[in-house]
Design a protein around this motif. Structure first.
Motif, PDB file in Angstrom:
ATOM      1  N   VAL A   1      -7.414   2.493   4.859  1.00 21.65           N
ATOM      2  CA  VAL A   1      -6.159   3.048   4.338  1.00 21.65           C
ATOM      3  C   VAL A   1      -5.103   3.091   5.434  1.00 21.65           C
ATOM      4  O   VAL A   1      -3.943   2.734   5.220  1.00 21.65           O
TER       5      VAL A   1
ATOM      6  N   ARG B   1      -1.425   0.874   5.203  1.00 22.45           N
ATOM      7  CA  ARG B   1      -0.420   1.766   4.627  1.00 22.45           C
ATOM      8  C   ARG B   1       0.991   1.244   4.860  1.00 22.45           C
ATOM      9  O   ARG B   1       1.205   0.277   5.609  1.00 22.45           O
TER      10      ARG B   1
ATOM     11  N   MET C   1       0.840  -1.199   0.000  1.00 24.97           N
ATOM     12  CA  MET C   1       0.000   0.000   0.000  1.00 24.97           C
ATOM     13  C   MET C   1       0.873   1.246   0.000  1.00 24.97           C
ATOM     14  O   MET C   1       2.063   1.197   0.273  1.00 24.97           O
TER      15      MET C   1
ATOM     16  N   LYS D   1       0.424   8.857  -1.034  1.00 26.14           N
ATOM     17  CA  LYS D   1      -0.924   9.423  -0.992  1.00 26.14           C
ATOM     18  C   LYS D   1      -0.922  10.645  -0.076  1.00 26.14           C
ATOM     19  O   LYS D   1      -0.634  10.535   1.114  1.00 26.14           O
TER      20      LYS D   1
END
Length: 226
Positions: free
Chosen positions: A119, A123, A1, A46
């Motif tokens: 998320v 991560r 991720m 991100k």
């Protein structure tokens, strides 16, 4: 991720340093606003939040501020209670207004507001030279994979999630299956094995009669602010 990143647009040096510290302690990359506007960020990263004070926003064009607002959530950091009340009253900035003074609890509250649990739990955490991919359970130090699995990985992750804080043996022991909880010595055994596999005796400090602490200063600056 993906790794998660925040943009640090605080012009006040003290606030700027605190934001970097808050981000680092949670395994989040922090980038200086000017550097971000000039260089951007890596594709696999991100962006979750932009934090900026009045001076930081005034240093860029209104058009750029509008672009940032479309990029990800922006939080305005007032420099005083008077400014906070004024900005809230005038609504000059079309963004969330943080309370004054902005502290670590506010940082975590903002992060939780804009990052989903899925998320967050999947991560890749970055602490300078240490990277922990929560999705694959892979740990790398200086780019080299570490052989941490099972409860060794779980305990290592707990210490990383509480970076800089002392985690009690009792708390760690709760991560072990019931059949292994009869003695806190089992925790010490796991820590000993973790240290050996990490190859860094100085990374995890033993706090006598209390527990263990992962020391962020032992991880260096690494990829901290851009």
């Amino acid at each position: 991720m993906a790794t998660l990143g925040v943009i640090n647009g605080a012009a006040d040096p003290e606030v700027h340093e605190r934001i970097e510290r808050y981000a680092f302690s949670e395994g989040i990359l922090a980038h200086d606003l000017k550097s971000y506007l000039k260089e951007g960020i890596e594709k696999e990263e991100k962006l979750i939040l932009i934090l900026a004070d009045r001076e930081g926003l005034d240093a860029i064009s209104k058009q750029m501020v509008n672009i940032l607002l479309m990029t990800c959530p922006v939080v305005f950091l007032p420099s005083s209670e008077e400014e906070m009340e004024q900005v809230l009253r005038e609504r000059k900035y079309p963004m969330e207004i943080a309370r004054y003074p902005f502290d670590e609890r506010d940082f975590r509250r903002a992060r939780k507001a804009y990052v989903s649990r899925e998320v967050w739990e999947h991560r890749t955490m970055v602490f300078g030279e240490l990277r922990i991919d929560r999705s694959s359970r892979e740990v790398r130090l200086n780019g080299q994979p570490l052989e941490l699995c099972g409860y060794d990985y779980d305990i290592f992750l707990i210490l990383a999630e509480h970076m800089g804080d002392v985690v009690s043996r009792e708390f760690i022991n709760q991560m072990l299956p019931e059949r292994k909880r009869s003695s806190l010595r089992n925790v010490d055994t796991h820590i000993k094995r973790i240290r050996k596999r990490v190859g860094r005796e100085d990374l995890i400090q033993c706090i006598r009669s209390v527990g263990y602490c992962m020391l962020e200063e032992r991880l260096g600056e690494g990829e901290r602010a851009g």
